[in-house]
Write a protein that holds these residues in place. Structure first.
Motif, short mmCIF file in Angstrom:
data_model
loop_
_atom_site.label_atom_id
_atom_site.label_comp_id
_atom_site.label_asym_id
_atom_site.label_seq_id
_atom_site.Cartn_x
_atom_site.Cartn_y
_atom_site.Cartn_z
N ASP A 66 10.43 -79.67 43.86
CA ASP A 66 11.80 -80.16 43.76
C ASP A 66 11.97 -81.42 44.60
O ASP A 66 13.03 -82.03 44.58
N LYS B 173 3.78 -82.00 34.85
CA LYS B 173 4.75 -82.23 35.92
C LYS B 173 5.94 -81.29 35.74
O LYS B 173 6.65 -81.37 34.73
N ILE C 35 9.41 -80.17 37.43
CA ILE C 35 10.37 -80.58 38.44
C ILE C 35 11.53 -79.59 38.50
O ILE C 35 12.20 -79.32 37.50
N CYS D 278 15.06 -79.08 39.49
CA CYS D 278 16.14 -80.04 39.66
C CYS D 278 17.45 -79.34 40.04
O CYS D 278 17.94 -78.47 39.33
N TRP E 39 16.36 -87.91 39.92
CA TRP E 39 15.18 -87.50 39.15
C TRP E 39 15.19 -88.14 37.76
O TRP E 39 14.16 -88.63 37.28
#
Length: 220
Positions: free
Chosen positions: A178, A192, A194, A196, A204
């Motif tokens: 994060d 990838k 992420i 968020c 981002w």
């Protein structure tokens, strides 16, 4: 061959800054730490510390907070970190990611690595709770088994360099994080992922557009 699955801890496996939450858990009766907590949560202190992190990659708040562990034995910190993981962190899991780690470990634990800037005793307790054999973290300094309140290895903002030194930077199949400071590590990850949160979503989205990345976005 890229075959390693890497996971950040703070904000990724748990909705927690595990270093500071551990300090607040362990030092809840410490009057000096309570005073310091009031100071570092103030608006002006946050502005100063944010500037130091941006310009010098130096987290003054964290450095001073860890000084409160000076004089505590490793065995005591380890015991308290395990209790913290059982009592507090178990309540703030990002369940989807936690379950993903458990699943991957059940298939091949040698391919799963936790990599975090959290302190060693917390990372160790988290790894134990997940039955994860490999983890890298910030390391506190101990002399004769007693913490000095200082760090001998800091992964905050340094994960990419450290992973390169370990010879695994080019073996990352998938990375879950994060943390916007993990951008350099994400560059080397084939997949990838992420995590968020609302406060970082715009940053981002902008970064992903600039990098033209294909990512798996997990919102919390």
């Amino acid at each position: 061959m890229k075959n390693l699955y890497l996971f950040d801890i703070c904000g990724t496996i748990y909705r927690s800054n595990t270093t500071f939450d551990f300090l607040e858990f362990y030092l809840k009766e410490n009057k000096r730490f309570k005073l310091y907590r009031t100071i570092y949560k103030s608006f002006f202190w946050k502005i100063i510390n944010r500037a130091l992190r941006s310009w010098l990659h130096y987290d003054l708040t964290r450095t001073l907070a860890l000084r409160f562990l000076k004089g505590t034995s490793y065995s005591e910190l380890s015991k308290q970190a395990k209790l913290f993981t059982e009592v507090y962190l178990s309540q703030v899991r990002n369940i989807e990611i936690y379950n993903t780690i458990e699943h991957l470990i059940s298939i091949d634990k040698s391919k799963v690595i936790l990599v975090s800037a959290t302190i060693d005793v917390v990372a160790e307790a988290v790894a134990d709770s997940l039955h994860c054999e490999q983890y890298y973290s910030t390391a506190l300094e101990y002399k004769d088994g007693v913490c000095t309140g200082k760090m001998v290895k800091d992964l905050l903002g340094n994960k990419c360099m450290f992973l390169n030194e370990q010879g695994i930077l080019h073996q990352i199949k998938s990375f879950f994080t994060d943390d916007l400071t993990d951008t350099d590590v994400l560059e080397y990850s084939e997949i990838k992922n992420i995590v968020c949160y609302p406060k970082t979503q715009k940053r981002w989205i902008k970064l992903i557009a600039q990098k033209k990345w294909e990512v798996a976005m997990l919102e919390y």
